[in-house]
Design a protein around this motif. Sequence first.
Motif, PDB file in Angstrom:
ATOM      1  N   GLY A   1     111.978 -39.610  49.755  1.00 17.30           N
ATOM      2  CA  GLY A   1     110.693 -39.123  50.201  1.00 17.30           C
ATOM      3  C   GLY A   1     110.668 -37.755  49.562  1.00 17.30           C
ATOM      4  N   PHE A   2     109.532 -37.127  49.747  1.00 16.57           N
ATOM      5  CA  PHE A   2     109.177 -35.953  49.074  1.00 16.57           C
ATOM      6  C   PHE A   2     109.654 -34.701  49.935  1.00 16.57           C
TER       7      PHE A   2
ATOM      8  N   HIS B   1     110.480 -38.113  61.249  1.00 18.72           N
ATOM      9  CA  HIS B   1     109.897 -38.490  59.714  1.00 18.72           C
ATOM     10  C   HIS B   1     111.092 -38.799  59.029  1.00 18.72           C
TER      11      HIS B   1
ATOM     12  N   ILE C   1     104.804 -36.340  61.079  1.00 20.10           N
ATOM     13  CA  ILE C   1     104.092 -36.329  59.709  1.00 20.10           C
ATOM     14  C   ILE C   1     103.078 -37.513  59.570  1.00 20.10           C
TER      15      ILE C   1
ATOM     16  N   SER D   1     108.587 -42.710  53.480  1.00 18.10           N
ATOM     17  CA  SER D   1     107.407 -41.936  53.054  1.00 18.10           C
ATOM     18  C   SER D   1     106.802 -41.878  51.885  1.00 18.10           C
ATOM     19  N   MET D   2     107.022 -41.005  50.853  1.00 16.23           N
ATOM     20  CA  MET D   2     106.583 -40.865  49.617  1.00 16.23           C
ATOM     21  C   MET D   2     107.253 -42.295  48.681  1.00 16.23           C
TER      22      MET D   2
ATOM     23  N   ARG E   1      96.642 -30.267  50.129  1.00 18.24           N
ATOM     24  CA  ARG E   1      97.718 -30.407  49.225  1.00 18.24           C
ATOM     25  C   ARG E   1      97.393 -29.644  47.788  1.00 18.24           C
TER      26      ARG E   1
ATOM     27  N   TYR F   1     105.232 -45.091  49.610  1.00 17.62           N
ATOM     28  CA  TYR F   1     103.850 -45.381  49.014  1.00 17.62           C
ATOM     29  C   TYR F   1     104.148 -45.810  47.365  1.00 17.62           C
TER      30      TYR F   1
ATOM     31  N   MET G   1     106.590 -28.108  55.867  1.00 16.52           N
ATOM     32  CA  MET G   1     107.172 -29.533  56.183  1.00 16.52           C
ATOM     33  C   MET G   1     108.462 -29.476  57.164  1.00 16.52           C
TER      34      MET G   1
HETATM   35  C1  MLT Z   1     107.394 -37.354  52.188  1.00 16.41           C
HETATM   36  O1  MLT Z   1     108.140 -37.405  53.352  1.00 16.41           O
HETATM   37  O2  MLT Z   1     107.552 -38.014  51.322  1.00 16.41           O
HETATM   38  C2  MLT Z   1     106.033 -36.768  52.622  1.00 16.41           C
HETATM   39  O3  MLT Z   1     105.879 -36.464  54.060  1.00 16.41           O
HETATM   40  C3  MLT Z   1     104.964 -37.520  52.280  1.00 16.41           C
HETATM   41  C4  MLT Z   1     103.524 -37.077  52.495  1.00 16.41           C
HETATM   42  O4  MLT Z   1     103.541 -35.895  52.684  1.00 16.41           O
HETATM   43  O5  MLT Z   1     102.542 -37.845  52.501  1.00 16.41           O
END
Ligand code: MLT
Length: 282
Positions: A19-20, A260, A234, A110-111, A148, A114, A168
């Motif tokens: 994740g990010f 998360h 989140i 998370s990211m 963002r 995606y 975060m």
């Molecule tokens: C993550 O954990 O990668 C982020 O929360 C992704 C997001 O902010 O959409």
Amino acid sequence: MHLHYEDQGPGRVVVLLHGFPLDGSMWEYQRETLGAVYRVIVPDLRGHGKSDVPEGGPSLDAMAAHYVHELNQLEEPREGVYPIDSMADDVIELLDELQLTQPVVIGGLSMGGYVTLSIVARYPERVRALMLMDTKASADAPAAAKARLDLARVVEKQNSAEPVVSSMLPKLFSPWTRENRPELVARVHEQMSRTSPRAIAATLRGLATRTDRTSELPKIRVPALVIAGRDDAIIPVTEAEAMAAAIPNAQLVEVPNAGHLAPLEQSAIVNQVILQFLGSLS
Ligand code: MLT
């Protein structure tokens, strides 16, 4: 693009995407357990961990036209951006380099989720099964995308990860984890803080402009495991439920006392669920 990666274990390949703004070391609890049975490949996505930190191309390519119109944010169209699809291309390039052209299991948090959804939509022939953890298929709503893009500017201006860390960190963990695992909270804090501000800003722009993958979920032809921390502040559990309902062959597991970062917060439960899922594929 040079991606740093860890590669350990025998047998079938399982790729884990972080994740990010974390890096591959977030999978420390999975690497050992899964790596005893599977070949676990854990890259650092571009800009993160020990991977290259590119400038990021001109952002206009990545910005969908409606965002340009709605957000009117692009006075400086040459701001760096790491599109999620480019992160997915990097992972495919890495698999090519490793000569792993057969379908592999890909999991992302998370990211990383995606990126996983981008891979399955754009390179379905490379995917044997999916694991989607604390993630969602939908894109940012315009207000979230704008927030963002604004945050990206602040990060660049201050040349510091701190604005992202402070927004975060309070939302990342379940109340149980905050109470019982302060060392984990501190470790994640440290991991986020060492990510370069340039990469953070470029990734924020990539996140803000990512493709909505919701309509593609019914087309997924491989088995999917969807994992959600019940206390994820989140990405709400409802997103995981919607994703699991839309993917034809999906199984949903909600993890108690996890936020998360379920694979870190409740690693024993998550590892067991993953091992069962992977075992069911053979
Ligand atoms: C993550 O954990 O990668 C982020 O929360 C992704 C997001 O902010 O959409």
